[in-house]
Design a protein around this motif. Structure first.
Motif, mmCIF file in Angstrom:
data_model
loop_
_atom_site.group_PDB
_atom_site.id
_atom_site.type_symbol
_atom_site.label_atom_id
_atom_site.label_comp_id
_atom_site.label_asym_id
_atom_site.label_seq_id
_atom_site.Cartn_x
_atom_site.Cartn_y
_atom_site.Cartn_z
ATOM 1 N N ALA A 86 0.774 -1.053 -0.024
ATOM 2 C CA ALA A 86 0.109 -0.008 -0.039
ATOM 3 C C ALA A 86 0.800 1.167 -0.155
ATOM 4 O O ALA A 86 0.610 2.154 -0.684
ATOM 5 N N THR A 87 2.095 1.256 0.806
ATOM 6 C CA THR A 87 2.660 2.412 0.809
ATOM 7 C C THR A 87 3.666 2.462 -0.311
ATOM 8 O O THR A 87 3.915 3.754 -0.959
ATOM 9 N N ALA A 88 4.166 1.585 -0.890
ATOM 10 C CA ALA A 88 4.801 1.541 -2.070
ATOM 11 C C ALA A 88 3.836 1.956 -3.432
ATOM 12 O O ALA A 88 4.433 2.830 -4.175
ATOM 13 N N ARG A 89 2.831 1.563 -3.670
ATOM 14 C CA ARG A 89 1.921 1.863 -4.616
ATOM 15 C C ARG A 89 1.650 3.343 -4.522
ATOM 16 O O ARG A 89 1.705 3.972 -5.568
ATOM 17 N N ALA A 90 1.478 3.727 -3.332
ATOM 18 C CA ALA A 90 1.245 5.285 -3.138
ATOM 19 C C ALA A 90 2.403 6.130 -3.674
ATOM 20 O O ALA A 90 2.128 7.291 -4.353
ATOM 21 N N ALA A 91 3.610 5.560 -3.627
ATOM 22 C CA ALA A 91 4.898 6.091 -4.055
ATOM 23 C C ALA A 91 5.060 5.842 -5.565
ATOM 24 O O ALA A 91 6.279 6.333 -5.907
ATOM 25 N N GLY A 92 4.253 5.080 -6.068
ATOM 26 C CA GLY A 92 4.749 4.556 -7.447
ATOM 27 C C GLY A 92 5.514 3.396 -7.506
ATOM 28 O O GLY A 92 6.124 3.160 -8.967
ATOM 29 N N TYR A 93 5.743 2.606 -6.644
ATOM 30 C CA TYR A 93 6.653 1.405 -6.756
ATOM 31 C C TYR A 93 5.783 0.125 -6.696
ATOM 32 O O TYR A 93 4.829 0.112 -6.104
ATOM 33 N N SER A 94 6.307 -0.775 -7.290
ATOM 34 C CA SER A 94 5.830 -2.121 -7.000
ATOM 35 C C SER A 94 6.689 -2.919 -6.353
ATOM 36 O O SER A 94 7.709 -2.569 -5.896
ATOM 37 N N VAL A 95 6.180 -4.079 -5.789
ATOM 38 C CA VAL A 95 6.934 -4.899 -4.906
ATOM 39 C C VAL A 95 7.262 -6.469 -5.237
ATOM 40 O O VAL A 95 6.005 -6.929 -5.768
ATOM 41 N N LEU A 96 8.238 -6.799 -5.268
ATOM 42 C CA LEU A 96 8.653 -8.178 -5.608
ATOM 43 C C LEU A 96 8.884 -9.145 -4.373
ATOM 44 O O LEU A 96 9.387 -8.429 -3.638
ATOM 45 N N MET A 97 8.344 -10.196 -4.206
ATOM 46 C CA MET A 97 8.498 -11.279 -3.234
ATOM 47 C C MET A 97 9.575 -12.013 -3.334
ATOM 48 O O MET A 97 9.602 -12.739 -4.442
ATOM 49 N N GLY A 98 10.549 -12.064 -2.458
ATOM 50 C CA GLY A 98 11.775 -12.926 -2.687
ATOM 51 C C GLY A 98 11.615 -14.313 -1.506
ATOM 52 O O GLY A 98 11.278 -13.788 -0.429
ATOM 53 N N ASN A 99 11.718 -15.390 -1.855
ATOM 54 C CA ASN A 99 11.691 -16.593 -0.988
ATOM 55 C C ASN A 99 12.976 -17.252 -0.778
ATOM 56 O O ASN A 99 13.419 -17.990 -1.723
ATOM 57 N N THR A 100 13.502 -17.367 0.499
ATOM 58 C CA THR A 100 14.787 -17.689 0.359
ATOM 59 C C THR A 100 14.707 -19.087 0.969
ATOM 60 O O THR A 100 15.748 -19.983 0.573
ATOM 61 N N GLU A 101 13.910 -19.577 1.870
ATOM 62 C CA GLU A 101 13.849 -20.815 2.449
ATOM 63 C C GLU A 101 15.333 -21.275 3.213
ATOM 64 O O GLU A 101 15.683 -22.241 3.081
ATOM 65 N N ASN A 102 15.825 -20.176 3.810
ATOM 66 C CA ASN A 102 16.897 -20.110 4.506
ATOM 67 C C ASN A 102 18.277 -20.895 3.510
ATOM 68 O O ASN A 102 19.155 -21.370 4.116
ATOM 69 N N ASP A 103 18.086 -20.622 2.249
ATOM 70 C CA ASP A 103 19.207 -21.202 1.401
ATOM 71 C C ASP A 103 20.167 -19.825 1.185
ATOM 72 O O ASP A 103 19.549 -18.731 0.286
ATOM 73 N N SER A 104 21.306 -20.056 1.406
ATOM 74 C CA SER A 104 22.256 -19.026 1.332
ATOM 75 C C SER A 104 22.491 -18.476 -0.264
ATOM 76 O O SER A 104 22.725 -17.509 -0.563
#
Length: 337
Positions: A86-104
């Protein structure tokens, strides 16, 4: 695709210049009312969307941020994502989700995305950096905000809760119900958040003059099946606990499943307290007593802090500390006599 409305189409409809429309839609602050509202209203009516690729070429920005978590399957992160987005969109940014599963290796891939310009900043929620020599120095100046977890001596700004204080409150609730044999299933030690919650447990027990029996501290990893396994270990002890403080709700669900399998009544024979207040916690049976974190507010605060960094603001010296609340529900009761 050719019918996609352009800035010049809005300008022609309203009889203003394309530059005025561009300023109005970019929140430049240079367009006054009522022109500003007229432009924005017509843009919505025409379903105008900015050409992100062209804008990125002009600004040399990706206009995207990374939110990196340890387990995207954990519903705990969804409410935080809502606040971030919500905060990102209001500023014109999109959000990408990263999933690490504790993998270095996967962790390093997301940092590479940041360094290669595929994202402008990162909200890091894994509680650690990749274990590679010199890695911290390579990202020390990057726009990174650490949320909920804590990475000491890294220099990144943090948004967090008082994990030790919240854990102490949870255990004091159990002590107030008359429990003396209280066990703790921790998160992954030595990560700081897990240690802080364990410290709160130990502090409450010490303040009440209660001994922590051998085997009453079990180390987990925040996953449901781990709660099941560690609960089983606790009930193989010569004197099992009458209460268990669990470092997160997902493991607490596993604990309660195992107690049911063993024929142990919750909360009649054993009380259970979690930490997080997932949306399932209230719908669980019995509803889970747990420490509630303001997850949407955490997301908003982290994204706001990141936007300040991207705008060239000063890095906060102190963490932003948000409040928690102990939600007393159906999994805690007076200790059995």
């Amino acid at each position: 695709m050719n019918d996609r409305p352009k800035i010049k189409d809005i300008a022609e409809r309203l009889g203003v210049s394309a530059a005025t429309v561009s300023r109005a839609l970019s929140d430049s602050g240079l367009v006054a009312e009522p022109t500003l509202s007229r432009i924005r209203d017509l843009a919505r009516e025409m379903n105008y969307r900015p050409n992100v690729s062209a804008r990125n070429l002009r600004t040399q920005k990706a206009m995207a941020v990374l939110m990196v978590v340890r387990d995207v399957g954990n519903p705990f992160y969804l409410e935080i994502l809502k606040g971030v987005e919500a905060t990102a969109r209001a500023a014109g940014y999109s959000v990408l989700m990263g999933n690490t599963e504790n993998d270095s290796d996967r962790e390093i891939e997301y940092f590479d995305m940041l360094r290669d310009g595929h994202a402008d900043g990162m909200i890091l929620m894994t509680g650690k950096l990749p274990e590679r020599e010199g890695f911290l120095a390579s990202v020390a100046d990057a726009p990174i905000v650490v949320a909920l977890e804590e990475i000491r001596n890294a220099g990144f700004p943090h948004v967090m809760v008082d994990n030790e204080g919240a854990a102490r409150d949870a255990v004091e609730h159990l002590i107030g119900l008359g429990h003396k044999r209280i066990a703790h299933i921790a998160g992954p030690v030595p990560e700081i958040m897990s240690v802080s919650r364990r410290d709160g447990y130990r502090a409450a027990m010490a303040a009440a003059g209660l001994e922590i029996a051998d085997g009453y501290e079990q180390i987990g990893d925040y996953l449901l099946h781990t709660g099941t396994r560690l609960c089983h270990a606790l009930f193989e002890l010569p004197q099992p606990p009458t209460a268990i403080f669990v470092a997160n709700d997902e493991m607490a669900f596993g604990v309660i499943h195992e107690l049911r399998r063993l024929g142990v009544d919750v909360p009649g024979e054993v009380s259970v307290v979690g930490f997080d207040d997932l949306f399932l916690s209230e719908a669980f049976y019995p509803p889970l007593t747990t420490v509630s974190q303001p997850r949407t507010d955490i997301g908003r605060a982290a994204m706001t802090m990141l936007l300040d960094m991207l705008a060239g603001g000063l890095t906060p010296r102190k963490p932003a500390m948000l409040p928690t609340t102990l939600k007393i529900r159906g999994t805690t009761a007076p200790a059995p006599k």
